[in-house]
Enzyme design. Structure first.
Site, PDB file in Angstrom:
ATOM      1  NE  ARG A 168      -3.787   0.673   2.027  1.00  0.00           N
ATOM      2  CZ  ARG A 168      -4.986   0.791   2.602  1.00  0.00           C
ATOM      3  NH1 ARG A 168      -5.157   1.547   3.654  1.00  0.00           N
ATOM      4  NH2 ARG A 168      -6.009   0.117   2.116  1.00  0.00           N
ATOM      5  CG  HIS A 207      -8.434  -0.035  -2.581  1.00  0.00           C
ATOM      6  ND1 HIS A 207      -7.643  -1.118  -2.232  1.00  0.00           N
ATOM      7  CD2 HIS A 207      -9.069   0.355  -1.434  1.00  0.00           C
ATOM      8  CE1 HIS A 207      -7.790  -1.355  -0.930  1.00  0.00           C
ATOM      9  NE2 HIS A 207      -8.647  -0.481  -0.431  1.00  0.00           N
ATOM     10  CD  GLN A 239     -12.957  -2.301  -0.154  1.00  0.00           C
ATOM     11  OE1 GLN A 239     -12.181  -2.254   0.787  1.00  0.00           O
ATOM     12  NE2 GLN A 239     -14.167  -2.851  -0.045  1.00  0.00           N
ATOM     13  CG  ASP A 245     -13.612   6.146  -0.851  1.00  0.00           C
ATOM     14  OD1 ASP A 245     -13.425   6.071   0.380  1.00  0.00           O
ATOM     15  OD2 ASP A 245     -12.669   6.117  -1.679  1.00  0.00           O
ATOM     16  CB  CYS A 279     -13.911   1.031   0.463  1.00  0.00           C
ATOM     17  SG  CYS A 279     -13.612   2.815   0.481  1.00  0.00           S
ATOM     18  NE  ARG A 312     -10.005  -5.420   1.108  1.00  0.00           N
ATOM     19  CZ  ARG A 312      -9.308  -4.347   1.488  1.00  0.00           C
ATOM     20  NH1 ARG A 312      -9.926  -3.311   2.016  1.00  0.00           N
ATOM     21  NH2 ARG A 312      -8.003  -4.283   1.304  1.00  0.00           N
TER      22      ARG A 312
HETATM   23  N1   CP Z   1     -11.085  -0.238   2.783  1.00  0.00           N
HETATM   24  C1   CP Z   1      -9.786  -0.234   3.180  1.00  0.00           C
HETATM   25  O1   CP Z   1      -8.868  -0.501   2.403  1.00  0.00           O
HETATM   26  O2   CP Z   1      -9.609   0.030   4.502  1.00  0.00           O
HETATM   27  P1   CP Z   1      -8.216   0.296   5.230  1.00  0.00           P
HETATM   28  O3   CP Z   1      -7.705   1.631   4.765  1.00  0.00           O
HETATM   29  O4   CP Z   1      -8.560   0.286   6.695  1.00  0.00           O
HETATM   30  O5   CP Z   1      -7.266  -0.810   4.865  1.00  0.00           O
HETATM   31  N1  NVA Z   2     -10.096   6.582  -1.277  1.00  0.00           N
HETATM   32  C1  NVA Z   2      -9.692   6.172   0.054  1.00  0.00           C
HETATM   33  C2  NVA Z   2      -9.880   4.694   0.219  1.00  0.00           C
HETATM   34  C3  NVA Z   2      -9.529   4.170   1.593  1.00  0.00           C
HETATM   35  C4  NVA Z   2      -9.689   2.696   1.704  1.00  0.00           C
HETATM   36  C5  NVA Z   2      -8.245   6.581   0.300  1.00  0.00           C
HETATM   37  O1  NVA Z   2      -7.420   6.394  -0.588  1.00  0.00           O
HETATM   38  O2  NVA Z   2      -7.954   7.083   1.386  1.00  0.00           O
END
Ligand code: CP
Ligand code: NVA
Length: 310
Positions: free
Chosen positions: A108, A135, A138, A230, A270, A298
């Site tokens: 990530r 992502h 997700q 989101d 998400c 997930r």
């Molecule tokens: N939805 C998601 O990826 O959550 P986190 O940022 O908690 O991993």
């Molecule tokens: N769009 C959000 C998704 C978090 C899971 C971000 O990137 O923070």
């Protein structure tokens, strides 16, 4: 028919074939059933997944770590301060070194190109756990959750309301690939990236389905089977949060907006969510919302992904 995905990376849903997406969804169902009855499933005995996190995480961190453990392997958490990457070591060297120790990497981070390069220079599967652009884990989980709740995917209309961000992009890829209609309602200047829209339209041409991007949230939500929310300011955009709050107000998913959707619409998010901003508590905590089943999924979906790739 099953197709071997061993050794492949998951950088974008757009790189997967329709058959590969269905294989992930089918294995997710099997993995979840085993989990529910307590039947062990340990195809990754003795394997190690490195988990690189340059951004915070609740779901991704915990579901990958628990998931690899349940599959018989071990997860190695590598936080923002742990690697020499933070002192300028290149992605290509990091990829080649980590490939000598690990069996897979979940990452990530901010720059999508870093994930592309990690996969390119490494010799082990790389799983994208979120970048500024995409992502995919997700979005694949979301397809599975919709399938589980609605019994099908093809022909359903998925509407994403809000920022044309990483989540919007991967959902567009995933839903258009699998035969769903896609609508995105985003403020002017915050629409999804052109290339993602074009790729999604190409996917849709195969099915004869629609991919629509509009600045009108009401038009986007009309007759939706699935409504998706989101945050308005993603990780790394904290400085823009106040400005975005004003701009995005007409895009709040609330009782008035969802009246335009089908009566039996399903609400997904998400998470993490900001109640009172992108969605009201009434909706996210209401009877149409499946956000905690979605979060649970997930774990199951990523176990399927790891079992197929590693
Ligand atoms: N939805 C998601 O990826 O959550 P986190 O940022 O908690 O991993
Ligand atoms: N769009 C959000 C998704 C978090 C899971 C971000 O990137 O923070």
């Amino acid at each position: 028919m099953s197709v071997s995905m061993k050794g492949k990376s998951l950088v974008s849903v757009h790189d997967l074939t329709i058959e590969e997406v269905w294989q992930i969804l089918e294995l997710t169902r099997a993995v979840k059933e085993k989990n529910l009855v307590g039947e062990p499933y340990r195809p990754l005995e003795g394997k190690t997944l490195g988990m690189i996190f340059a951004k915070p995480s609740t779901r991704t961190r915990v579901s990958f770590e628990v998931g690899i453990y349940q599959l018989g392997g071990v997860g190695l958490y590598l936080g923002p301060k742990d690697l020499q990457l933070n002192r300028g070591e290149t992605i290509s060297d990091t990829a080649r070194v980590l490939s000598r120790y690990l069996d897979g990497i979940m990452i990530r981070t901010f720059s999508h190109q870093d994930v592309v390069d990690l996969a390119r220079f490494g010799s082990i599967p790389v799983i994208n756990g979120l970048t500024d652009l995409l992502h995919p884990c997700q979005a694949l989980t979301d397809l599975y959750t919709i399938l589980e709740k609605r019994g099908k995917l093809e022909g359903l209309k998925l509407t994403y309301v809000g920022d044309g961000n990483n989540m919007a992009h991967s959902l567009m890829h995933a839903a258009s690939k699998i035969g769903m209609h896609v609508a995105v309602g985003a403020p002017k200047g915050y629409e999804p990236a052109k290339e993602i829209v074009e790729n999604s339209k190409k996917n849709a041409a195969f099915w004869g389905t629609d991919v629509v991007v509009t600045n009108d949230p009401v038009e986007a939500v009309r007759d939706a089977d699935v409504i998706y929310g989101d945050v308005w300011a993603s990780m790394g955009q904290e400085a823009e949060a106040d400005e975005r709050k004003k701009l995005f107000e007409p895009f709040q998913i609330n009782a008035e907006l969802v009246k335009r959707a089908k009566d039996d619409y399903t609400f997904l998010h998400c998470l993490p969510a900001h109640r009172g901003e992108e969605v009201t508590a009434e909706i996210i905590d209401g009877p149409h919302s499946v956000v905690f089943d979605e979060a649970e999924n997930r774990l199951h979906t990523q176990k399927a992904i790891m079992a197929l790739l590693m």
